[in-house]
Scaffold this motif. Sequence first.
Motif, PDB file in Angstrom:
ATOM      1  N   PRO A   1     -20.562   2.690  -7.951  1.00  0.00           N
ATOM      2  CA  PRO A   1     -19.231   3.009  -8.467  1.00  0.00           C
ATOM      3  C   PRO A   1     -18.411   1.767  -8.794  1.00  0.00           C
ATOM      4  O   PRO A   1     -17.724   1.730  -9.808  1.00  0.00           O
ATOM      5  CB  PRO A   1     -18.574   3.830  -7.344  1.00  0.00           C
ATOM      6  CG  PRO A   1     -19.503   3.857  -6.197  1.00  0.00           C
ATOM      7  CD  PRO A   1     -20.825   3.356  -6.658  1.00  0.00           C
ATOM      8  N   THR A   2     -18.520   0.737  -7.958  1.00  0.00           N
ATOM      9  CA  THR A   2     -17.762  -0.500  -8.224  1.00  0.00           C
ATOM     10  C   THR A   2     -18.199  -1.125  -9.536  1.00  0.00           C
ATOM     11  O   THR A   2     -17.382  -1.501 -10.367  1.00  0.00           O
ATOM     12  CB  THR A   2     -17.953  -1.512  -7.075  1.00  0.00           C
ATOM     13  OG1 THR A   2     -17.541  -0.907  -5.865  1.00  0.00           O
ATOM     14  CG2 THR A   2     -17.156  -2.774  -7.309  1.00  0.00           C
ATOM     15  N   SER A   3     -19.510  -1.219  -9.732  1.00  0.00           N
ATOM     16  CA  SER A   3     -20.026  -1.878 -10.925  1.00  0.00           C
ATOM     17  C   SER A   3     -19.701  -1.086 -12.192  1.00  0.00           C
ATOM     18  O   SER A   3     -19.338  -1.672 -13.211  1.00  0.00           O
ATOM     19  CB  SER A   3     -21.540  -2.067 -10.815  1.00  0.00           C
ATOM     20  OG  SER A   3     -21.828  -2.898  -9.714  1.00  0.00           O
TER      21      SER A   3
ATOM     22  N   VAL B   1     -21.705  11.074  -2.430  1.00  0.00           N
ATOM     23  CA  VAL B   1     -21.385  10.317  -1.220  1.00  0.00           C
ATOM     24  C   VAL B   1     -20.061   9.558  -1.354  1.00  0.00           C
ATOM     25  O   VAL B   1     -19.588   9.311  -2.458  1.00  0.00           O
ATOM     26  CB  VAL B   1     -22.500   9.284  -0.881  1.00  0.00           C
ATOM     27  CG1 VAL B   1     -23.826   9.975  -0.631  1.00  0.00           C
ATOM     28  CG2 VAL B   1     -22.628   8.256  -1.991  1.00  0.00           C
TER      29      VAL B   1
ATOM     30  N   ARG C   1     -13.014   6.182   0.189  1.00  0.00           N
ATOM     31  CA  ARG C   1     -12.989   5.795  -1.212  1.00  0.00           C
ATOM     32  C   ARG C   1     -13.026   7.044  -2.090  1.00  0.00           C
ATOM     33  O   ARG C   1     -13.830   7.940  -1.871  1.00  0.00           O
ATOM     34  CB  ARG C   1     -14.235   4.949  -1.453  1.00  0.00           C
ATOM     35  CG  ARG C   1     -14.323   4.319  -2.771  1.00  0.00           C
ATOM     36  CD  ARG C   1     -15.634   3.550  -2.779  1.00  0.00           C
ATOM     37  NE  ARG C   1     -15.868   3.067  -4.102  1.00  0.00           N
ATOM     38  CZ  ARG C   1     -15.983   1.771  -4.393  1.00  0.00           C
ATOM     39  NH1 ARG C   1     -15.913   0.876  -3.455  1.00  0.00           N
ATOM     40  NH2 ARG C   1     -16.194   1.397  -5.615  1.00  0.00           N
TER      41      ARG C   1
ATOM     42  N   PRO D   1     -22.919   4.527  -2.386  1.00  0.00           N
ATOM     43  CA  PRO D   1     -21.532   4.621  -1.943  1.00  0.00           C
ATOM     44  C   PRO D   1     -20.617   3.584  -2.562  1.00  0.00           C
ATOM     45  O   PRO D   1     -19.421   3.782  -2.628  1.00  0.00           O
ATOM     46  CB  PRO D   1     -21.638   4.406  -0.442  1.00  0.00           C
ATOM     47  CG  PRO D   1     -22.837   3.555  -0.273  1.00  0.00           C
ATOM     48  CD  PRO D   1     -23.794   3.947  -1.363  1.00  0.00           C
ATOM     49  N   GLU D   2     -21.183   2.464  -3.014  1.00  0.00           N
ATOM     50  CA  GLU D   2     -20.294   1.358  -3.263  1.00  0.00           C
ATOM     51  C   GLU D   2     -20.634   0.513  -4.470  1.00  0.00           C
ATOM     52  O   GLU D   2     -19.825   0.343  -5.375  1.00  0.00           O
ATOM     53  CB  GLU D   2     -20.331   0.464  -2.033  1.00  0.00           C
ATOM     54  CG  GLU D   2     -19.050  -0.239  -1.818  1.00  0.00           C
ATOM     55  CD  GLU D   2     -19.073  -0.868  -0.470  1.00  0.00           C
ATOM     56  OE1 GLU D   2     -18.987  -0.132   0.517  1.00  0.00           O
ATOM     57  OE2 GLU D   2     -19.222  -2.077  -0.422  1.00  0.00           O
ATOM     58  N   VAL D   3     -21.839  -0.051  -4.458  1.00  0.00           N
ATOM     59  CA  VAL D   3     -22.200  -0.996  -5.510  1.00  0.00           C
ATOM     60  C   VAL D   3     -22.167  -0.326  -6.880  1.00  0.00           C
ATOM     61  O   VAL D   3     -21.643  -0.897  -7.840  1.00  0.00           O
ATOM     62  CB  VAL D   3     -23.600  -1.587  -5.234  1.00  0.00           C
ATOM     63  CG1 VAL D   3     -24.131  -2.293  -6.448  1.00  0.00           C
ATOM     64  CG2 VAL D   3     -23.531  -2.546  -4.066  1.00  0.00           C
TER      65      VAL D   3
ATOM     66  N   MET E   1     -20.445   6.780   6.410  1.00  0.00           N
ATOM     67  CA  MET E   1     -20.935   7.315   5.140  1.00  0.00           C
ATOM     68  C   MET E   1     -20.814   8.838   5.156  1.00  0.00           C
ATOM     69  O   MET E   1     -21.435   9.499   5.978  1.00  0.00           O
ATOM     70  CB  MET E   1     -22.393   6.903   4.978  1.00  0.00           C
ATOM     71  CG  MET E   1     -23.007   7.411   3.702  1.00  0.00           C
ATOM     72  SD  MET E   1     -22.963   6.159   2.451  1.00  0.00           S
ATOM     73  CE  MET E   1     -24.332   6.732   1.451  1.00  0.00           C
TER      74      MET E   1
ATOM     75  N   ILE F   1     -10.971   4.165  -6.435  1.00  0.00           N
ATOM     76  CA  ILE F   1     -12.262   3.503  -6.458  1.00  0.00           C
ATOM     77  C   ILE F   1     -12.115   1.992  -6.545  1.00  0.00           C
ATOM     78  O   ILE F   1     -12.663   1.261  -5.755  1.00  0.00           O
ATOM     79  CB  ILE F   1     -13.093   3.999  -7.658  1.00  0.00           C
ATOM     80  CG1 ILE F   1     -13.645   5.390  -7.341  1.00  0.00           C
ATOM     81  CG2 ILE F   1     -14.241   3.045  -7.946  1.00  0.00           C
ATOM     82  CD1 ILE F   1     -14.613   5.893  -8.354  1.00  0.00           C
ATOM     83  N   GLY F   2     -11.355   1.537  -7.493  1.00  0.00           N
ATOM     84  CA  GLY F   2     -11.134   0.102  -7.641  1.00  0.00           C
ATOM     85  C   GLY F   2     -12.411  -0.631  -7.938  1.00  0.00           C
ATOM     86  O   GLY F   2     -13.504  -0.102  -7.757  1.00  0.00           O
ATOM     87  N   GLY F   3     -12.267  -1.828  -8.423  1.00  0.00           N
ATOM     88  CA  GLY F   3     -13.434  -2.633  -8.697  1.00  0.00           C
ATOM     89  C   GLY F   3     -13.481  -3.763  -7.707  1.00  0.00           C
ATOM     90  O   GLY F   3     -13.068  -3.612  -6.577  1.00  0.00           O
ATOM     91  N   ARG F   4     -13.990  -4.903  -8.168  1.00  0.00           N
ATOM     92  CA  ARG F   4     -13.920  -6.095  -7.331  1.00  0.00           C
ATOM     93  C   ARG F   4     -12.472  -6.545  -7.373  1.00  0.00           C
ATOM     94  O   ARG F   4     -11.615  -5.847  -7.884  1.00  0.00           O
ATOM     95  CB  ARG F   4     -14.838  -7.176  -7.907  1.00  0.00           C
ATOM     96  CG  ARG F   4     -16.269  -6.711  -7.898  1.00  0.00           C
ATOM     97  CD  ARG F   4     -17.093  -7.484  -8.905  1.00  0.00           C
ATOM     98  NE  ARG F   4     -18.344  -6.787  -9.094  1.00  0.00           N
ATOM     99  CZ  ARG F   4     -18.898  -6.554 -10.275  1.00  0.00           C
ATOM    100  NH1 ARG F   4     -18.300  -6.967 -11.359  1.00  0.00           N
ATOM    101  NH2 ARG F   4     -20.024  -5.930 -10.369  1.00  0.00           N
TER     102      ARG F   4
END
Lengths: 166, 205
Positions: B83-85, A45, A37, B79-81, A112, A147-150
């Motif tokens: 950046p996505t949010s 990270v 990502r 790592p995810e939540v 990770m 990155i993209g979202g949902r």
Amino acid sequence: MKHIALIASLIIATLSGTAIAGETAVGDLKIADPYARATVPGAPVAGGYMTITNTGSQPDRLVAGSAPFAGRVEIHEMTMQGDVMRMREIAGGLEIPANGSVTLKPGGYHVMFMKLKEQLKEGENRTATLVFEKAGKVDLDFAVKKIGGRKHGGHGMKHGHGMKDK
Amino acid sequence: MTLKSFRIGAWVAVAVLTLVLSGVMIYQSVYKGTERSVVAAAAKLGAPFNLIDHNGEPISEQAFANHPTALFFGFTHCPEVCPTSLYDLAMLMDDLGEDGAPLKAFFVTVDPERDTPELMKNYVTAFSPRITGITGDPKEIAKLIKAWRVFARRVPLDDGDYTMDHTASIYLVRPDGSFQGTIAYNEDPKIALQKLRRLATGKSS
Ligand SMILES: [Cu+2]
């Protein structure tokens, strides 16, 4: 004659390495579409994802990894418990069942990449090494994706939100 | 048994019964009181605080007052939540267009030890210039986390490093400080936009 031998060895090297685009074979394992990502500048990270298929009759385990662009690589699982995000290192590594496959994807298992030494920019590629208990070491070429979202249904592209490069 | 001792016994029984009954009544009223205050508290979260924004400037609870506010608690080693949010929040604010003008958004770190203002600024502004990062004294951050009923816990990793488990919902706060609700991590984007528009305009769609 020399040339033929050279070409033959090149072909063999190609076949045993990253033969088919997007898929890498190592031992009984086939690893498809590794991607990471993209990160914003300064993000420490990043997650790495792929599908690992085991064609053998013995289970294998993804136990470790390393990458020149990251100070440390771990195998993690993310879960949502209610509205709380939890992340854990997978103790003993991630099992790839015999004649089965495991997909590492956002919201679940991931490689990770920690202590990032540089920004991962969309459209680039980064090589990282994964280590399996039985199949051994394999170098993978991770495509860096946005990155993209949902599931915004291509929304992100229209907005061209992207990330600021530095 | 004499008549006198019977009378005393009867009075003692009455006294005991009265005590028990009033005890029950007191207990019930206290219990209901607690319930009521929980509801009241849920409608108004938050508490005064003194922290710093991603430019190193002091920031207090006043920053959330008199305009619609979206709050997200997270950390940059996420790592995810996170950046996505943040990415989604930035897009949703763009989608709102003019409607979204009064809206202010904040990213509060649950990991103030590692999230310096510089790191927060780099991180947050890469998603949107309209989101402000908040960090500072870990004790003040802890106060804020508690006041917003956010769950945040440090989880050690093998090498002495750590990660954070944390609430992944976006909090929506009205201009008067009352709590409208949250946008869940897995919220349908359409619903998320409706919720944010309702917050920004004070009207339902
Ligand atoms: Cu992780």
